[in-house]
Design an enzyme around this catalytic site. Sequence first.
Site, PDB file in Angstrom:
ATOM      1  N   ARG A 197      48.895  56.734  19.201  1.00  0.00           N
ATOM      2  CA  ARG A 197      48.443  58.118  19.126  1.00  0.00           C
ATOM      3  C   ARG A 197      48.078  58.545  17.707  1.00  0.00           C
ATOM      4  O   ARG A 197      47.889  59.741  17.446  1.00  0.00           O
ATOM      5  CB  ARG A 197      49.511  59.053  19.698  1.00  0.00           C
ATOM      6  CG  ARG A 197      49.902  58.699  21.132  1.00  0.00           C
ATOM      7  CD  ARG A 197      50.805  59.743  21.733  1.00  0.00           C
ATOM      8  NE  ARG A 197      51.239  59.373  23.076  1.00  0.00           N
ATOM      9  CZ  ARG A 197      50.518  59.530  24.176  1.00  0.00           C
ATOM     10  NH1 ARG A 197      49.308  60.049  24.083  1.00  0.00           N
ATOM     11  NH2 ARG A 197      50.991  59.171  25.358  1.00  0.00           N
ATOM     12  N   SER A 198      47.996  57.607  16.794  1.00  0.00           N
ATOM     13  CA  SER A 198      47.563  57.925  15.424  1.00  0.00           C
ATOM     14  C   SER A 198      46.862  56.711  14.830  1.00  0.00           C
ATOM     15  O   SER A 198      46.909  55.614  15.392  1.00  0.00           O
ATOM     16  CB  SER A 198      48.757  58.335  14.553  1.00  0.00           C
ATOM     17  OG  SER A 198      49.523  57.191  14.200  1.00  0.00           O
ATOM     18  N   ASN A 199      46.222  56.934  13.689  1.00  0.00           N
ATOM     19  CA  ASN A 199      45.508  55.846  13.002  1.00  0.00           C
ATOM     20  C   ASN A 199      46.313  55.275  11.844  1.00  0.00           C
ATOM     21  O   ASN A 199      45.746  54.657  10.946  1.00  0.00           O
ATOM     22  CB  ASN A 199      44.156  56.354  12.477  1.00  0.00           C
ATOM     23  CG  ASN A 199      43.120  56.476  13.570  1.00  0.00           C
ATOM     24  OD1 ASN A 199      43.053  55.649  14.484  1.00  0.00           O
ATOM     25  ND2 ASN A 199      42.298  57.526  13.492  1.00  0.00           N
TER      26      ASN A 199
ATOM     27  N   THR B 281      43.838  54.718  17.071  1.00  0.00           N
ATOM     28  CA  THR B 281      44.225  55.641  18.128  1.00  0.00           C
ATOM     29  C   THR B 281      43.544  55.259  19.439  1.00  0.00           C
ATOM     30  O   THR B 281      42.364  54.940  19.469  1.00  0.00           O
ATOM     31  CB  THR B 281      43.820  57.077  17.749  1.00  0.00           C
ATOM     32  OG1 THR B 281      44.469  57.450  16.541  1.00  0.00           O
ATOM     33  CG2 THR B 281      44.212  58.057  18.845  1.00  0.00           C
TER      34      THR B 281
END
Length: 217
Positions: A84-86, A94
């Site tokens: 859910r993130s980079n 993501t």
Amino acid sequence: MDNVVDKVAIDLVDKGGEGDLIFPTEKRYKPSKKRGTVRAIGNVLSWLLIVFLMLLLLTLLLVFMQSRSDGSHTLLGYQIYAVRSNSMSPAFDTGSLIVTEQIDTGQIELGDIITYKQNSGATVTHRVIDIIDDQGRSFLTRGDANIMTDLAPVAAEAVLGRVVVFIPYLGHLIGFAGTKAGIALLLIVPGLAILLHQTRSLVSYLKKKKQSSQQAV
């Protein structure tokens, strides 16, 4: 004229045996090899589609259950998560889907990517950049895209697993599968497709069985 008719009748009797008349037999339809090959290929493709849909349904079910769990449930020692993130870019971005395996923390090495549970309850997946073996094993971690090391060392008991597989974009299905439209498209539609295929196969089987019974009579 009578002699001609009598001769034809005699010839027919002689060829068929005593008391039998032989007439030209009706030519039976035989499907061409090309049509049979096309049908066989169609059947193979249909079964491949069925297998793909079943695997998709199973994967979505596992992902959906995992996304609703606290990370303590595994399947044969493996867990599935959506990124859910980079913070781990460019390793994975993501929307990727990652698979972790439970492992003895004594086997974790520098450079491994681990998933762990923070005190806040959040699940994080970062790379191990240092290992501390002072009064119990712990790990210093950092996201590949981050400049700063994570503030708190990760205790061995907080480690959920080591990343073994990651698949780009597939993690987007988790969020989508949780919506009404996602459930309809990813679960109901493939299920109906499988049901229709099986119904069609059953109807075709019954039709062939009926034709065979009629020919036998």
